[in-house]
Write a protein that holds these residues in place. Sequence first.
Motif, mmCIF file in Angstrom:
data_model
loop_
_atom_site.group_PDB
_atom_site.id
_atom_site.type_symbol
_atom_site.label_atom_id
_atom_site.label_comp_id
_atom_site.label_asym_id
_atom_site.label_seq_id
_atom_site.Cartn_x
_atom_site.Cartn_y
_atom_site.Cartn_z
ATOM 1 N N ALA A 246 -31.582 -25.751 41.520
ATOM 2 C CA ALA A 246 -32.252 -26.809 42.274
ATOM 3 C C ALA A 246 -32.649 -26.400 43.684
ATOM 4 N N ASN A 247 -33.717 -27.027 44.164
ATOM 5 C CA ASN A 247 -34.113 -26.911 45.563
ATOM 6 C C ASN A 247 -33.207 -27.758 46.445
ATOM 7 N N ALA A 248 -33.063 -27.348 47.688
ATOM 8 C CA ALA A 248 -32.302 -28.132 48.649
ATOM 9 C C ALA A 248 -33.087 -29.343 49.128
ATOM 10 N N SER A 249 -34.409 -29.219 49.172
ATOM 11 C CA SER A 249 -35.272 -30.233 49.760
ATOM 12 C C SER A 249 -35.830 -31.176 48.705
ATOM 13 N N ARG A 250 -36.066 -32.413 49.131
ATOM 14 C CA ARG A 250 -36.740 -33.382 48.281
ATOM 15 C C ARG A 250 -38.257 -33.315 48.435
ATOM 16 N N LEU A 262 -37.420 -24.430 57.568
ATOM 17 C CA LEU A 262 -36.701 -24.592 56.308
ATOM 18 C C LEU A 262 -36.036 -25.960 56.247
ATOM 19 N N ASP A 263 -36.174 -26.633 55.118
ATOM 20 C CA ASP A 263 -35.461 -27.877 54.866
ATOM 21 C C ASP A 263 -34.284 -27.559 53.966
ATOM 22 N N ALA A 264 -33.103 -27.461 54.559
ATOM 23 C CA ALA A 264 -31.897 -27.105 53.806
ATOM 24 C C ALA A 264 -31.220 -28.310 53.189
ATOM 25 N N GLY A 265 -31.760 -29.499 53.405
ATOM 26 C CA GLY A 265 -31.185 -30.686 52.799
ATOM 27 C C GLY A 265 -29.738 -30.895 53.200
ATOM 28 N N ASN A 266 -28.963 -31.441 52.281
ATOM 29 C CA ASN A 266 -27.549 -31.709 52.507
ATOM 30 C C ASN A 266 -26.754 -30.898 51.490
ATOM 31 N N PRO A 267 -26.139 -29.797 51.903
ATOM 32 C CA PRO A 267 -25.451 -28.918 50.937
ATOM 33 C C PRO A 267 -24.391 -29.623 50.105
ATOM 34 N N ALA A 268 -23.579 -30.474 50.724
ATOM 35 C CA ALA A 268 -22.526 -31.157 49.984
ATOM 36 C C ALA A 268 -23.115 -32.152 48.990
ATOM 37 N N GLU A 269 -24.143 -32.879 49.418
ATOM 38 C CA GLU A 269 -24.775 -33.855 48.526
ATOM 39 C C GLU A 269 -25.396 -33.162 47.314
ATOM 40 N N LEU A 270 -26.091 -32.043 47.546
ATOM 41 C CA LEU A 270 -26.714 -31.327 46.432
ATOM 42 C C LEU A 270 -25.652 -30.800 45.478
ATOM 43 N N GLY A 271 -24.594 -30.257 46.024
ATOM 44 C CA GLY A 271 -23.520 -29.755 45.172
ATOM 45 C C GLY A 271 -22.928 -30.834 44.303
ATOM 46 N N ARG A 272 -22.720 -32.018 44.876
ATOM 47 C CA ARG A 272 -22.158 -33.122 44.102
ATOM 48 C C ARG A 272 -23.145 -33.604 43.042
ATOM 49 N N ARG A 296 -23.772 -21.955 51.389
ATOM 50 C CA ARG A 296 -23.097 -23.234 51.642
ATOM 51 C C ARG A 296 -23.282 -24.173 50.456
ATOM 52 N N HIS A 297 -24.511 -24.240 49.969
ATOM 53 C CA HIS A 297 -24.805 -25.110 48.835
ATOM 54 C C HIS A 297 -24.030 -24.666 47.594
ATOM 55 N N LEU A 298 -24.006 -23.351 47.369
ATOM 56 C CA LEU A 298 -23.296 -22.832 46.195
ATOM 57 C C LEU A 298 -21.801 -23.049 46.310
ATOM 58 N N ASP A 299 -21.260 -22.937 47.515
ATOM 59 C CA ASP A 299 -19.833 -23.144 47.713
ATOM 60 C C ASP A 299 -19.450 -24.597 47.441
#
Length: 307
Positions: A246-250, A262-272, A296-299
């Motif tokens: 998935a992409n980080a950005s909407r 870069l739009d890194a979005g929310n790493p914790a939200e994407l992971g969940r 960060r997103h992968l972690d």
Amino acid sequence: MPRPLPHQGPKTFLTYTGMETDLIFTQGIDLPGFASFPLLQTPEGRAHLTRYATDLAAIASRANLGVILESATWVASADRAAPLGYDARAVAAANLDAIALLSELRPTLGDLPTLISANIGPRHDAYAPETQMTADEAAAYHIRQIATLAATDADLITAYTMADPTEAIGILQACRDYYMPCVIAFTVETNGLLPTGGTLEAAISQVDAATNGYAAYYMINCAHPDHFTHVLTDASWARRVGGIVANASRCSHAELDNASELDAGNPAELGRQLANLRQTHPHLRVLGGCCGTDMRHLDHLARFLAC
């Protein structure tokens, strides 16, 4: 038929295809043509490629997950590499070198379940598909890269950001000629439709019908979960989707192409979100990050999967 793949069992595997955006936007490294394979030519570039792989492997190991290492070959095909000054011989050498780097790394990862994916991309811009090929034309184009990759230690070929089902059919035809397992990863727009306007259901059904279901499974990549979660059902075609990267950005693809930051979005939200999709759709065995993501997103994803 191709050999079976171990990640079609119960274990979840992590993978990562967001390296290019991270290098360009957060590390200031120029990648003409969005090509990462030229990094193989310098010690500094090879160190970058190795670091991404080892960092991902460490995250997977801590969470008792498997890992799929993607080669830096997404645009290492004739038409995409020619503008960068690579002829056929140089392109083939780059493909071989990219897999060799990961092959040399794999023994250092101990007993971590590790697969090497030979990463290939579409012939043209996936996000603005203008030129369509017949399946035979697509097979004739991609078979040059696939033939090179089939002679390496790659465990499978993954065709990422596919927008045209007919091109996907050609890729699978070429992989079948070399008995290589192949995964097709379609990309979708914010409305859940392919850039060509078709549905994911129609694309998967068309490709499976034309290839006798040769694809090991399908994936969705380069899109945010908000863009496609609504189309994933319990239908038989949807159970053919075995992974999400998935992409980080909407943002839409057009917005991302024009972005200066870069739009890194929310790493914790994407992971969940991805971990929740894994719970809702247990056939999803491969999860990871694409554009805008970093470790960060992968972690976060790995931690949620391990819960």
